[in-house]
Design a protein around this motif. Sequence first.
Motif, PDB file in Angstrom:
ATOM      1  N   VAL A 108      37.218 -21.839 -17.177  1.00 13.29           N
ATOM      2  CA  VAL A 108      36.302 -21.410 -18.237  1.00 13.29           C
ATOM      3  C   VAL A 108      35.405 -20.279 -17.730  1.00 13.29           C
ATOM      4  N   THR A 109      34.926 -20.433 -16.491  1.00 16.34           N
ATOM      5  CA  THR A 109      34.047 -19.422 -15.896  1.00 16.34           C
ATOM      6  C   THR A 109      34.717 -18.053 -15.878  1.00 16.34           C
ATOM      7  N   ALA A 110      36.002 -18.023 -15.548  1.00 18.19           N
ATOM      8  CA  ALA A 110      36.726 -16.740 -15.509  1.00 18.19           C
ATOM      9  C   ALA A 110      36.828 -16.124 -16.897  1.00 18.19           C
ATOM     10  N   ASN A 111      36.910 -16.976 -17.917  1.00 17.49           N
ATOM     11  CA  ASN A 111      37.141 -16.476 -19.275  1.00 17.49           C
ATOM     12  C   ASN A 111      35.866 -16.152 -20.044  1.00 17.49           C
ATOM     13  N   LEU A 112      34.712 -16.607 -19.560  1.00 16.24           N
ATOM     14  CA  LEU A 112      33.461 -16.351 -20.274  1.00 16.24           C
ATOM     15  C   LEU A 112      33.107 -14.864 -20.229  1.00 16.24           C
ATOM     16  N   PRO A 113      32.763 -14.259 -21.360  1.00 12.01           N
ATOM     17  CA  PRO A 113      32.376 -12.840 -21.345  1.00 12.01           C
ATOM     18  C   PRO A 113      31.002 -12.661 -20.714  1.00 12.01           C
ATOM     19  N   THR A 114      30.691 -11.441 -20.364  1.00 12.53           N
ATOM     20  CA  THR A 114      29.376 -11.132 -19.797  1.00 12.53           C
ATOM     21  C   THR A 114      28.767  -9.953 -20.548  1.00 12.53           C
ATOM     22  N   THR A 115      27.450  -9.952 -20.657  1.00  9.11           N
ATOM     23  CA  THR A 115      26.756  -8.809 -21.264  1.00  9.11           C
ATOM     24  C   THR A 115      26.039  -7.980 -20.203  1.00  9.11           C
ATOM     25  N   LYS A 116      26.302  -8.293 -18.942  1.00  9.20           N
ATOM     26  CA  LYS A 116      25.664  -7.522 -17.875  1.00  9.20           C
ATOM     27  C   LYS A 116      26.248  -6.119 -17.827  1.00  9.20           C
ATOM     28  N   THR A 117      25.652  -5.269 -17.037  1.00 11.24           N
ATOM     29  CA  THR A 117      26.140  -3.899 -16.918  1.00 11.24           C
ATOM     30  C   THR A 117      25.974  -3.419 -15.488  1.00 11.24           C
ATOM     31  N   LEU A 118      26.476  -2.231 -15.228  1.00 10.60           N
ATOM     32  CA  LEU A 118      26.314  -1.591 -13.925  1.00 10.60           C
ATOM     33  C   LEU A 118      25.430  -0.366 -14.094  1.00 10.60           C
ATOM     34  N   ARG A 119      24.378  -0.301 -13.293  1.00 12.40           N
ATOM     35  CA  ARG A 119      23.441   0.828 -13.372  1.00 12.40           C
ATOM     36  C   ARG A 119      23.650   1.757 -12.174  1.00 12.40           C
ATOM     37  N   PRO A 120      23.839   3.042 -12.414  1.00 13.29           N
ATOM     38  CA  PRO A 120      24.049   3.980 -11.310  1.00 13.29           C
ATOM     39  C   PRO A 120      22.799   4.129 -10.450  1.00 13.29           C
ATOM     40  N   VAL A 121      23.032   4.273  -9.153  1.00 16.39           N
ATOM     41  CA  VAL A 121      21.936   4.491  -8.195  1.00 16.39           C
ATOM     42  C   VAL A 121      22.228   5.810  -7.491  1.00 16.39           C
ATOM     43  N   ARG A 122      21.801   6.900  -8.124  1.00 18.17           N
ATOM     44  CA  ARG A 122      22.132   8.230  -7.605  1.00 18.17           C
ATOM     45  C   ARG A 122      21.553   8.471  -6.215  1.00 18.17           C
ATOM     46  N   GLU A 123      20.363   7.946  -5.966  1.00 16.00           N
ATOM     47  CA  GLU A 123      19.708   8.234  -4.691  1.00 16.00           C
ATOM     48  C   GLU A 123      20.441   7.631  -3.494  1.00 16.00           C
ATOM     49  N   ASP A 124      21.233   6.575  -3.722  1.00 13.69           N
ATOM     50  CA  ASP A 124      22.006   5.967  -2.636  1.00 13.69           C
ATOM     51  C   ASP A 124      23.427   6.519  -2.547  1.00 13.69           C
ATOM     52  N   SER A 125      23.819   7.313  -3.531  1.00 15.28           N
ATOM     53  CA  SER A 125      25.199   7.804  -3.618  1.00 15.28           C
ATOM     54  C   SER A 125      25.379   9.081  -2.804  1.00 15.28           C
ATOM     55  N   VAL A 126      26.641   9.421  -2.593  1.00 13.40           N
ATOM     56  CA  VAL A 126      26.992  10.679  -1.932  1.00 13.40           C
ATOM     57  C   VAL A 126      27.907  11.456  -2.869  1.00 13.40           C
ATOM     58  N   ASP A 127      27.457  12.657  -3.323  1.00 17.83           N
ATOM     59  CA  ASP A 127      28.227  13.508  -4.233  1.00 17.83           C
ATOM     60  C   ASP A 127      28.593  12.735  -5.505  1.00 17.83           C
ATOM     61  N   PHE A 128      27.572  12.180  -6.158  1.00 22.27           N
ATOM     62  CA  PHE A 128      27.781  11.270  -7.283  1.00 22.27           C
ATOM     63  C   PHE A 128      28.669  11.851  -8.376  1.00 22.27           C
ATOM     64  N   ASP A 129      28.419  13.080  -8.811  1.00 22.47           N
ATOM     65  CA  ASP A 129      29.117  13.625  -9.976  1.00 22.47           C
ATOM     66  C   ASP A 129      30.592  13.917  -9.716  1.00 22.47           C
ATOM     67  N   ASN A 130      30.983  14.087  -8.449  1.00 24.18           N
ATOM     68  CA  ASN A 130      32.352  14.522  -8.153  1.00 24.18           C
ATOM     69  C   ASN A 130      33.218  13.466  -7.462  1.00 24.18           C
ATOM     70  N   THR A 131      32.611  12.541  -6.745  1.00 20.99           N
ATOM     71  CA  THR A 131      33.404  11.566  -5.992  1.00 20.99           C
ATOM     72  C   THR A 131      34.128  10.599  -6.920  1.00 20.99           C
ATOM     73  N   GLU A 132      35.240  10.066  -6.435  1.00 14.74           N
ATOM     74  CA  GLU A 132      36.005   9.078  -7.196  1.00 14.74           C
ATOM     75  C   GLU A 132      35.952   7.690  -6.550  1.00 14.74           C
ATOM     76  N   ASN A 133      35.129   7.540  -5.525  1.00 13.64           N
ATOM     77  CA  ASN A 133      34.970   6.252  -4.851  1.00 13.64           C
ATOM     78  C   ASN A 133      33.758   5.511  -5.403  1.00 13.64           C
ATOM     79  N   LEU A 134      33.819   4.187  -5.412  1.00 19.61           N
ATOM     80  CA  LEU A 134      32.730   3.376  -5.958  1.00 19.61           C
ATOM     81  C   LEU A 134      32.243   2.353  -4.956  1.00 19.61           C
ATOM     82  N   TYR A 135      30.923   2.168  -4.931  1.00 19.27           N
ATOM     83  CA  TYR A 135      30.306   1.070  -4.181  1.00 19.27           C
ATOM     84  C   TYR A 135      29.422   0.315  -5.168  1.00 19.27           C
TER      85      TYR A 135
END
Length: 627
Positions: A72-99
């Motif tokens: 059930v836990t796997a199937n439950l939807p979520t309303t959470k989201t992911l917020r970008p943290v530009r200050e911790d990123s490297v080349d945010f607008d162009n990179t294709e890697n995610l942390y």
Amino acid sequence: MSSNEKLDLASPNFVNENFEKLASLFPNCVTESADGKAIDFDLLKQELSHEVVEGNKERYRLEWPGKREAIVTANLPTTKTLRPVREDSVDFDNTENLYIEGDNLEVLKLLQESYLGKVKMIYIDPPYNTGGDFVYKDNFTKDTQEELLDSGQKDEYSQRLVVNPETGGRFHSDWLSMMYPRLKLARNLLASDGVVYISIDDNEIHNLRKICDEIFGIDNSRGTIIRSTGTRMGSGNKDISSEVDYVLIYSKSSEFEFSPLSMSEDDLKIYDQHDEKGRYLTRSLRRTGGENRREDRPSMFYPVFSPDGTEVYPLAPEGWESRWVCGKETYERLLSEGMIEWKRVPKDGKDEWKIYQKHYIGEAVKYASNSWDNIEGNKKATREVNKLFDGMKYFNHPKPVDFLSRILAISNLEKNEIVLDFFSGSGSTAHAVINSNAKDLQNIRFIQVQLPEPTSEKSEAFKAGYKNICEIGKERIRRASKKIKEETKADIDYGFRVYRLDDSNMQDVYYKPQEYAQDSLELFSDNVKPDRTADDLLAQVMLDWGLPLSLKIEQKTIEGKHVFKVSENSLYACFDDGIDEVFAKTIAKDQPLRIVFKDSGFKDDTAKTNVKQLLKQLSPETEMKVI
């Protein structure tokens, strides 16, 4: 007075005593229940009977208390989201890697649309459940938030972390309930020719194999790697000391194929013969080992003719009829191509002809075996990380980059494919991907997911300013990238975008308007929470629209408005206020496939209607949405 000298001041607990007696006599009847350890009375009845005792219907599968809740836990939807943290990123607008920082269960749910069937390889190094590990506790329906915080079951980031002691009544069950929904969601992300590698040790390998058989299918089990850790775990004579751990391998389907490894100079030493075509080795044309009898492959038993015309059959040294390694048609081709070699070999005082197949070095390939004892272990991995951090030890038990590089090498990865690690720890997988990209110029992309577990206030990492594991992981990737770039000068993607799991950007009324009175709705004329930025909104829109978070993002000004362009014209997003017909006419010239605005961002209701109609007329392929 020592604790063992104190009077118990209580009557004997006969239930506990009887439980221990039964457990010692019938250890196979001890099971786990929702309330802790228990006796399986159906099984106990069977142990005490010479006849088959009718009980629950037998089936071949792994059960544990909490399995249904895990599904059930796997199937439950979520309303959470992911917020970008530009200050911790490297080349945010162009990179294709995610942390990505956050509870990996929620993150895996958020990635379901954008990365469904798009991940080629997954590697994870989850908690081994050794008795002192933290595990995620995903179902707290009976507990209040206050109770969780007070009892230490949530940390300062509101993540559901608990210690899983071996003395706990649900020691294995809680670990299984943690792993099951994560693996179930991870399978959805795998491409049809994708593969997953899971590191584990003796404690849970048997249970992990069972749930993987269930989730991925027993036919998709592709083997188990035994890896030498180079470190002896355990001491004394209670248990055999462990110097290995394991990697279970499962594929999404039969489409996955392993790729061969490059051969080392030591591997090539066996090519000890030479002719005008180059170095080669020879192997007997007669099949040896298993399935080497005539009856195993009758079509591969036939005569061939030696240089002096002698008729030769595939006979074993003992005289029984064996077989060749190939059929007659293939043999004739090998013969015409000069790939057959005859040798006279002494036997019983005279020579006899033996036939061999040539294998040239140009054809040399080597596939990985299940024993990896020729890669340096955990001590080297620790030294690698320490060296990046100027000799300081900030992380325990990282996986060696060479070990992960070999996993990458055998996984048939092609340019731009995605590698996911949702227990990323110190970032070893990202390090290995960048290292392999610099070597092979493949531009494999990575997604790293890690819970921001706080570092101990007594640790060197905390004293150096690293408040959680994510801070260590991100800095490790930055430093490793810099070092690899300096050493190789390779022109690859060294950046990564950082995202942090958080509650939705939208007010509760956005999801449950029926719970608010009509006069209250005026208080929420803007559905967006006041502390959220345009960057935050863009990430949530991309996830909701099923667009990968790694797409290139450009920012431009159109008619005085701030506009995000995602992957050329795949998506335009503008979250400014005052959207009107002039803006719509200008943006329609770019013919975006999708465009999104804030519901409250239009100049007025008339402008909202007109903008929609103008886009339909001027850019009919554009899909417009509001949040």
